[in-house]
Design an enzyme around this catalytic site. Structure first.
Site, PDB file in Angstrom:
ATOM      1  N   PHE A 189       0.823  -1.214   0.000  1.00  0.00           N
ATOM      2  CA  PHE A 189       0.000   0.000   0.000  1.00  0.00           C
ATOM      3  C   PHE A 189       0.859   1.267   0.000  1.00  0.00           C
ATOM      4  O   PHE A 189       0.347   2.350  -0.283  1.00  0.00           O
ATOM      5  CB  PHE A 189      -0.955  -0.002   1.201  1.00  0.00           C
ATOM      6  CG  PHE A 189      -0.333   0.490   2.469  1.00  0.00           C
ATOM      7  CD1 PHE A 189       0.412  -0.342   3.274  1.00  0.00           C
ATOM      8  CD2 PHE A 189      -0.500   1.809   2.866  1.00  0.00           C
ATOM      9  CE1 PHE A 189       0.993   0.119   4.440  1.00  0.00           C
ATOM     10  CE2 PHE A 189       0.076   2.277   4.030  1.00  0.00           C
ATOM     11  CZ  PHE A 189       0.822   1.432   4.816  1.00  0.00           C
ATOM     12  N   LYS A 190       2.138   1.152   0.290  1.00  0.00           N
ATOM     13  CA  LYS A 190       2.979   2.345   0.359  1.00  0.00           C
ATOM     14  C   LYS A 190       3.158   3.020  -0.999  1.00  0.00           C
ATOM     15  O   LYS A 190       3.649   4.143  -1.079  1.00  0.00           O
ATOM     16  CB  LYS A 190       4.327   2.001   0.970  1.00  0.00           C
ATOM     17  CG  LYS A 190       4.206   1.637   2.450  1.00  0.00           C
ATOM     18  CD  LYS A 190       5.565   1.393   3.079  1.00  0.00           C
ATOM     19  CE  LYS A 190       5.444   1.215   4.582  1.00  0.00           C
ATOM     20  NZ  LYS A 190       4.811  -0.079   4.932  1.00  0.00           N
TER      21      LYS A 190
END
Ligand SMILES: *Cc1c(COP(=O)(O)O)cnc(C)c1O
Length: 431
Positions: free
Chosen positions: A106-107
């Protein structure tokens, strides 16, 4: 909008300066001077808005003045060029898949948004910004990918030799161009120590503009609030109160979710699910914040002993414990429980979770046991293939390798081996 330092000893700065500084001169985290709720119609009509439009309206107040609407829309369309599907796993539970980006964690969204902002700010300038970042795994890949080819920005990533997974190492060593990997003989703490030393090195700072790209940077932190709005857009039709469970390490992601609630998003409650690193679960039990050295677990992106963004969460609730406890619960789980959950979900739903997502699932289950009439969403923060060995062993299944990962597997590793700060410094000064 202006941002102030949570340590209260530094001047307010614009969004641009908050992004370039990373952290305030008094070592405090930056926080927006106000959070204006979006109109109720935004939430009523959210199903009719595109993800780009939702993101634009949500982030605009924080960045306007420094980034006009046109360029902001362009940035958003570059950042959000993949999907965020909500996958149902039963009557009142779903998972929000945040792993469809280029590095499958998700980064990607935060790293890309920050990269695009820095690229925008350095347009037409001849002095470059150098992003210096230490990684224990996922951050390095997302930052490398997000900043690749951004003009005016050089990126130097430090990682501990032999302590990141093969896929993670390739994600940060095979790209080249403006991305340089430094393979450090030592631990993640040694890498982080070198980065901190560089930020305090006056001699170095006289020669270059250095910034950091971890989740304390407002440009990496705030865009994570999009996820919660995208989930709400898909779950709103359920007509049940929504609960989010977020697998948490540095608490940037969940804190962004709580900002989304402050923008007016209807959400009943948040669950911060952790592994054995239980600083926040303990805090929610006894109101005492006691950091301690991190312990290694199978959900290693959450092995954090002093979660840096938790101070933002407390501040969001005016440092009032009771007010915070209304909106937040936090539970910790062992690796054994996490693996059992991965097996259970696979058996019941044929759905494969990574260890971080499984911790999120466990947190949600625990909350819903006492609050059954809720619609629960746990965030799946990484693709299971990023934790290939653990996942394949646990569910006793082979996983297909997605094209994003195959591509880096075929790349050639290029890294500078270093073992001391002086070697890092001479590299930086030679650039
Ligand atoms: C970074 C990371 C987390 C933790 O997110 P925070 O915002 O630091 O709480 C959880 N899962 C994965 C896969 C991560 O990479």
């Amino acid at each position: 909008m202006n941002f102030y330092s949570l340590n209260g000893q530094a001047p307010q700065v614009s969004f641009k300066d908050a992004v370039i500084n990373g952290i305030a001169p008094d070592r405090g985290l930056y926080f927006p001077e106000k959070i204006d709720p979006l109109p109720a119609s935004f939430f009523d009509d959210i199903a009719s808005l595109s993800k780009h439009e939702i993101a634009f309206r949500a982030i605009r107040q924080f960045v306007s003045l420094d980034i006009p609407d046109g360029p902001l829309r362009e940035i958003i369309s570059k950042v959000l060029d993949f999907d965020f599907p909500l996958v149902e796993l039963g009557e009142n539970m779903a998972t929000l898949e945040l792993f469809h980006g280029p590095t499958m964690a998700f980064k990607d969204v935060g790293a890309r948004f920050m990269a695009q902002c820095l690229g925008y700010f350095s347009q037409g300038k001849n002095n470059e910004v150098t992003v210096l970042v230490a990684t224990s795994g996922d951050t390095g890949g997302a930052v490398a990918n997000g900043f690749l080819g951004v003009e005016g920005v050089q990126v130097v990533i430090l990682y501990p030799s032999g302590k990141v997974s093969d896929i993670q190492e390739r994600q940060l060593t095979t790209l080249g161009k403006n991305i340089t990997a430094m393979e450090v003989t030592g631990s993640f703490d040694d890498c982080q120590h070198m980065v901190k030393t560089a930020f305090l090195d006056k001699d170095l700072l006289a020669h270059m503009q250095l910034t950091s790209a971890n989740s304390i940077n407002v440009a990496r932190w705030l865009p994570q609030l999009f996820y919660f709005l995208f989930a709400y857009r898909q779950a709103q039709k359920k007509e049940m109160e929504i609960v989010f469970s977020v697998p948490s390490g540095n608490f940037g992601n969940i804190c962004a979710g709580m900002v989304a609630k402050r923008l007016g998003m209807p959400a009943k409650h948040f669950v911060a699910a952790t592994n054995l690193n239980d600083i926040v679960p303990n805090y929610m039990k006894n109101a005492r914040y006691e950091p301690k050295p991190s312990v290694a677990t199978i959900s290693n992106a959450m092995d954090v002993g002093d979660p840096s963004n938790f101070i933002r969460i407390r501040h969001l609730y005016g440092n009032r414990f009771d007010a915070l406890a209304q909106d937040l619960s936090s539970y910790s789980f062992t690796d054994t429980e996490t693996k059992a959950a991965m097996k259970h979900i696979y058996r019941e739903s044929k759905y494969i979770t990574d260890p971080h997502g499984a911790v999120g699932y466990l947190g949600l289950k625990k909350y819903q046991a006492e609050h059954p009439n809720t619609y629960g969403i746990f965030l799946e923060t990484a693709h299971p293939v990023k934790f290939l060995d653990i996942v394949e062993d646990t569910i006793d299944q082979k996983l297909p390798i997605p094209p994003q990962i195959q591509k880096v597997m075929d790349g050639t590793k290029k890294a500078h081996a270093i073992s001391s700060y002086d070697q890092l410094k001479s590299y930086l000064l030679s650039g």
